[in-house]
Design an enzyme around this catalytic site. Structure first.
Site, short mmCIF file in Angstrom:
data_model
loop_
_atom_site.label_atom_id
_atom_site.label_comp_id
_atom_site.label_asym_id
_atom_site.label_seq_id
_atom_site.Cartn_x
_atom_site.Cartn_y
_atom_site.Cartn_z
N ASP A 1 0.86 -1.17 0.00
CA ASP A 1 0.00 0.00 0.00
C ASP A 1 0.91 1.23 0.00
OD1 ASP A 1 -2.31 1.61 0.37
OD2 ASP A 1 -3.23 -0.01 1.53
N GLU B 1 3.55 9.88 -13.45
CA GLU B 1 4.96 9.97 -12.99
C GLU B 1 5.33 8.76 -12.13
OE1 GLU B 1 6.06 13.65 -11.06
OE2 GLU B 1 5.05 14.85 -12.60
N ASP C 1 -3.21 4.70 -2.24
CA ASP C 1 -4.29 5.10 -1.33
C ASP C 1 -4.82 6.50 -1.66
OD1 ASP C 1 -5.63 4.67 1.39
OD2 ASP C 1 -4.64 6.59 1.71
N HIS D 1 -11.43 -3.15 2.96
CA HIS D 1 -11.49 -2.90 4.40
C HIS D 1 -12.26 -1.63 4.76
CE1 HIS D 1 -8.46 -0.36 2.77
NE2 HIS D 1 -8.31 0.27 3.92
N ASP D 2 -12.76 -0.92 3.74
CA ASP D 2 -13.54 0.31 3.99
C ASP D 2 -15.02 0.11 3.70
OD1 ASP D 2 -11.22 1.77 4.56
OD2 ASP D 2 -10.94 2.35 2.46
#
Ligand code: NOJ
Length: 636
Positions: free
Chosen positions: A137, A292, A241, A376-377
């Site tokens: 992550d 980028e 994230d 997980h959200d």
């Protein structure tokens, strides 16, 4: 042989058909133009089975009630057994855990609670042996306020002074006020006064998560070096994230941030929904930043391609830009959350069709789709859409084109666990109050993985786990499901296996149709190969359908390849595609009884059962030989 080829060409001409080659993108599908040319195969991630591990809740190896890296390493063979291609781990870096790891104090250090760097290297080694990729992550929007960068920034160290978004705020009647009305995702003002620096800093999430300042090139470089650090260790890529939050609007000429406009209908100024986030989310600069980051990944040319999965719930036109454009590559897989955001318990087959096609039709040519059911959200699939739809949804995401993404425990059918206010730890809920916290809490989907019916569901042997174990663990656990042929686990495993061994499901074309209001159909087809149809009877009625009304070129008999416990059929049975009865919530995967020759006629995609082609060829050959005999006879 030459006469055979000639005969086939004659047939094609006679039938006014164009060979399939002339129209390579006729349908809604991931067309895989960037397949690995040498192997003539999709790249490793294009049909990948991705699996999210939430490390705190996967497996605890040291009895402290919190999952860790050695626990994950120990259970990697389970992922292998499931048929997983790659696993992305929620953050494992040093953190005070104000947002359970999404508040990072050191981006290149492992949090002691999860283990050490050598534990991580060991995990990478085992994963490599098992051919499972490890994805980390990457949390670019913010760090922890305990990060060295923030401390130095607060102290106005010249090197770090502008690493974060600082502002003196406004002075109203001699009292400091925040610079703007911006609200944090986790409730309350997005600005926090810092006594040391005597300025406000921006935090779009909790106040212990100060936003990094991406208008500072030094920040951009520092974060690219974070990517390089982990890539050099051998990770296969990153889940990025909170992508849409990374940039916020620059201050105006007077150095001020503008207020965001109100949303009608929400009267709580502390609630994130109170404002339209036109200055803090989806700023145009963010797209290039992702390009980028991709360029950084592409610096690593050794071994397999490294990939980015981008977390964004933005409008579809914006999400699609994350894939890249004509001149720059972006994230290989911007997460497709449509099955979460657009599908509810009441959605009928037409809504499913619309939701799926929305992605496929917007997706630029040559890109790869992906299907996310949970994370997980988000409330667990069974709690959101019904436990009796778990298998059908896994069937759907595995047989649609592209990659599938599964959150740990969904393969077992784990459901949300009710957590009392006292046990609640998620900052998103703790920042509210006992009356409304359930609406905001993500704890219910984060409870420990249910391995068995032992103490702590086999997750740990601690007297208390960080979140309570779900009370259903005696019924829903891996050990038990292993023994039941039609358990969620066994169906999931069969699905992974089927996709792995079925070229049509990997690279075939796709048609998605509401066969009627209650039954969704997905047809996958490919030249010279079997056609597959996935059928979902979404509701509780018995439905009778004629698949040929919805899909062209199906064989009348079709073989059942995969069933769930809602079916009375079994794999190997045959059905009549013109008259098929589906029981409540029954879902099936069917396969044609013949392979096909694919062609295009008047721009329409058509298929001919391969037997038909052989028959025609045989007839032409017979005809030609007959004419030859006639000619020879006449010469004689
Ligand atoms: C998105 C993550 O998935 C969520 O868990 C986290 O709280 C926020 N970003 C902030 O990092």
């Amino acid at each position: 042989m030459a006469s055979l080829v000639a005969a086939l060409l004659v047939i094609l001409m006679l039938n006014g058909l164009e060979p399939a080659m002339s129209q390579p993108y006729p349908n809604y599908h991931a067309d895989f133009v960037d397949i690995d040319q040498a192997k003539n195969e999709p790249k490793w991630w294009q049909t990948g089975a991705f699996y999210q591990i939430y490390p705190r809740s996967f497996k605890d190896s040291n009895g402290d009630g919190i999952g860790d890296l050695n626990g994950i390493a120990d259970r990697l063979p389970y992922l292998k057994e499931l048929g997983i291609t790659a696993t992305w781990l929620s953050p494992i870096f040093t953190s005070p855990m104000a947002d359970f790891g999404y508040d990072i104090a050191n981006f290149t250090e492992i949090a002691p609670i999860f283990g050490s760097m050598s534990d991580f290297e060991n995990l990478l080694k085992i994963a490599k042996q098992l051919n499972i990729k490890i994805i980390l992550d990457f949390v670019p929007n913010h760090s922890s306020d305990e990060c060295e960068w923030f401390k130095r920034s607060a102290a106005r160290d010249p090197e770090y002074k502008d690493f974060y978004v600082w502002h003196p705020g406004k002075m109203v009647n001699g009292v400091h006020q925040p610079p703007s009305n911006w609200v944090s995702v986790f409730h309350g003002s997005a600005w926090q006064w810092h006594e040391g620096r005597k300025e406000y800093y921006l935090h779009q999430f909790v106040k212990k998560q100060p936003d990094l300042n991406y208008r500072n090139p030094k920040v951009r470089e520092a974060m690219k070096n974070v990517l390089r650090f982990w890539l050099a260790k051998g990770v296969a890529g990153f889940r990025i994230d909170a992508v849409p939050h990374v940039f916020e609007i620059a201050p105006d000429a007077a150095g001020q941030y503008r207020d965001e406009p109100r949303n009608n209908g929400n009267n709580d100024p502390d609630d994130y929904g109170y404002l339209q986030h036109i200055y803090t989310v989806d700023q145009p600069e963010t797209i290039n930043l992702v390009y980028e980051w991709r360029a950084v990944l592409d610096e690593f040319k050794d071994g397999d391609e490294r990939i980015l999965l981008a977390e964004t719930y933005s409008p579809i036109d914006i999400v699609m830009q994350y894939y890249g454009n004509a001149t720059a590559e972006g994230a290989q897989l911007p997460f497709n959350f449509r099955l979460i955001s657009d599908i509810s318990n009441n959605s009928n087959a037409e809504s499913y069709e619309w939701t799926i096609l929305q992605w496929l039709q917007h997706m630029p040519k040559g890109r790869t789709a992906n299907w996310v059911l949970g994370n997980h959200d988000q409330p667990r699939v069974g709690s959101r859409l019904g436990t009796d739809r778990i298998d059908m949804l896994n069937m759907l995401t595995t047989t649609l084109p592209g990659a599938s993404v599964t959150y740990q425990g969904e393969e077992l059918g784990m459901t949300n666990v009710w957590i009392s206010w006292k046990d609640t730890v998620d900052p998103s809920a703790c920042n509210t109050n006992p009356n409304v916290y359930e609406h905001y809490s993500r704890d219910p989907e984060r409870t420990p993985f249910q391995w068995s019916d032992d103490i702590d569901a086999g997750f740990s042997n601690a007297s208390k786990t960080w979140l309570p174990i779900g009370p259903s663990y005696k019924l829903i656990n891996l050990e038990k499901e292993r023994k039941e042929p039609l358990s969620h686990f066994n169906i999931f495993k069969q699905l992974m296996q089927l996709r792995k061994e079925t070229k049509t499901l990997q690279v075939g074309e796709t048609e998605v149709k509401a066969v009627n209001r209650n039954v969704l159909g997905v047809k996958r087809f490919r030249q010279h190969d079997f056609t597959y149809v996935t059928l979902l009877n979404i509701f509780d009625g018995t439905e009778t359908v004629n698949l040929k009304d919805s899909f062209a070129d199906l064989t009348t008999d079709m073989e059942v390849v995969l069933v769930t416990d809602k079916s009375q059929r079994k794999a190997g049975d045959f059905i009549n595609s013109e008259n098929l009865q589906l029981l409540p919530k029954e879902s099936l995967i069917l396969r044609s009884t013949s392979t096909y020759y694919t062609y295009y006629s008047n721009g329409e995609h058509r298929q001919l059962p391969i037997e038909g082609v052989y028959l025609l060829v045989a007839q032409v050959v017979l005809y030609l030989s007959y004419r030859r005999v006639l000619t020879l006879n006449s010469v004689c």
